[in-house]
Design an enzyme around this catalytic site. Structure first.
Site: not given
Ligand code: NAD
Length: 444
Positions: A26, A50, A167, A170, A265, A268, A272, A275
């Protein structure tokens, strides 16, 4: 503040200085896209490896189209990467928190990352700042962020807190960020509203302005609803199998009703990813804390677990004993076009097969590196044909486009037994059976 739809009536763009904390799926996508639409963005992460990878032009994740935008925006100077929140924040108008909120054993999300960032922001901000929660968080988190910043903000620098749930999906994250159905912003002040509206001015989408709690709930309620649609069709698929109906036709007929919609819909092996499972757990937990037993969502979870178990039962029903049998697995990521293995159904399915001493040979176009740590008992192959060699059954778990194009004649010649268990209904039963395969789908 009243809820209102915000629609732009002008084309004025004001460049803003933005910090994005978190360089995950995100944070990195949001940072790159905000830089692409013209803002000055610093993307910060505590993971030094990273940030170093990104600084050197590498990618820590696979997301279609993202690397191109990062290259373009880092070259133009609109996007930079850093480990230091303080330096970035002291020079920003807006700071987004997009760190991970992984689930705890109890089902609650772990919000220590969010708090850690809020404290760092409070300690380092030097001028008015708008702090925006973009991570998916339980309702009331905005209040805690406000309280935390008030506690640690010794110089009494003015600030606002806002919620702007994300929203994106991935696999199509860049497109989703730049072409959203709607942008939700939860704010407490006009100043915060104007700043956030300006952040998104170059994106052509309706902006829904709400209070913070409502914005937080929109995200959890939306994900829970989508997960419910998936479990609903998986339950219908079980009935289709029992009566000889075709769930794909049922979904088509249902989905043409505008009140229902065709999306989500597809029957499968279950949902997973990072989210749905965690957000559903969190929402059930939030409801419980308010005194409401969200029985419906508990059932959604149960049906999802059952979808994975039913898939394993189907494999067992066609192979009888699994001990010593070779099962070829195509697809490991929780969905196509991503390398994300978090809460992927493949992990539970493969572990269940390994428990019964089946041999697993697997291939995924992008997720094998991440899968290796999670699935130590699996033999990873270089492609679908290598997976098929001497396999007693081919299990399709993720619907990657390249699997739909497979030369099934060649695959059949490589396999010991011509059996396909298609967990995503990517093949047409009649065509596959014509080639001499035994075919098992989901709800077909
Ligand atoms: P992710 O694990 O890919 O990335 C999170 C990043 O935050 C990591 O790189 C981590 O090193 C960094 N991080 C953690 N603690 C930190 C800190 N204290 N200081 C600096 N960096 C820090 O997670 P993501 O998939 O990007 O999801 C992030 C948020 O967005 C979550 O709450 C998730 O539920 C939400 N979200 C995810 C998606 C998705 O499709 N992945 C979609 C919508 C919302």
């Amino acid at each position: 503040m009243n809820h209102l739809d915000f629609v732009f009536s002008d084309n004025i763009f004001i460049e803003m200085k933005i910090t994005m904390v978190g360089a995950g799926y995100v944070g990195l996508t949001s940072a790159a896209c905000l830089a692409k639409i013209g803002h000055q963005v610093v993307c910060v992460d505590k993971d030094t490896a990273k940030i170093n990878t990104l600084k050197m032009g590498g990618m820590p994740i696979y997301e279609p189209g993202l690397q191109t935008i990062i290259k373009e925006t880092t070259q133009s100077g609109n996007l930079i990467f850093d480990n230091n929140i303080g330096k970035a924040v002291s020079d920003s108008d807006v700071c987004f928190i997009a760190v991970g909120t992984p689930p705890l054993e109890t089902g609650e999300p772990d919000l220590t990352g969010v708090e850690e960032v809020a404290r760092e922001i409070a300690n380092t901000m030097s001028d008015y700042l708008l702090i925006v929660e973009k991570s998916t968080v339980p309702v009331q988190t905005g209040k805690w962020i406000r309280k935390t910043i008030e506690r640690y903000n010794r110089n009494r620098i003015p600030f606002d807190v806002a919620s702007n749930p994300e929203f994106l999906r991935e696999g199509s994250a860049v497109y989703d960020f730049l072409h959203p159905d709607r942008i939700v912003i939860g704010v407490e002040t006009e100043r915060a509203r104007d700043l956030l509206v300006n952040v998104y001015r170059a994106i052509n989408a309706p902006i829904i302005v709400t209070d913070i709690a409502s914005a937080e709930l929109i995200k959890h309620a939306s994900n829970a609803f989508l997960a419910m649609k998936i479990s609903f069709i998986n339950a219908v698929a079980a009935i289709c199998e029992a009566v000889g109906a075709d769930v794909r036709q049922v979904a088509l007929g249902m989905g043409m009703d505008k009140r229902i919609g065709r999306a989500f819909l597809d029957a499968g092996v279950g949902y997973g990813g990072f989210c749905f499972p965690k957000d559903l757990r969190a929402f059930i937990h939030i409801a419980e804390e308010t005194g409401y037993n969200f029985q419906l969502l508990k059932e959604v979870e149960k049906i999802n677990e059952d979808a994975k178990k039913r898939f394993v039962r189907k494999i067992r029903s066609v192979l009888w004993n699994l001990k010593g049998k070779t099962i070829g697995v195509l697809g490991l990521a929780f969905k196509p076009n991503t390398d994300d293995m978090r809460f992927a159904p493949s992990v539970d399915i493969i572990n269940a097969l390994l428990n019964e001493e089946a041999k697993i040979r697997a291939y995924d176009p992008k997720a094998m590196e991440k899968a290796k740590d999670l699935l130590p008992g699996v033999e990873f192959c270089s492609g679908p044909e290598e997976v098929a060699i001497n396999a007693d059954l081919l299990a399709i778990i993720t619907e990657w486009e390249e699997f739909k194009q497979l030369n099934l004649k060649r695959i059949k010649n490589l396999m010991r037994l011509p059996i396909i268990c298609d967990g995503r209904n990517i093949f047409e039963r009649s065509e596959v059976e014509k080639l001499g395969f035994t075919y098992i789908g989901v709800g077909t």
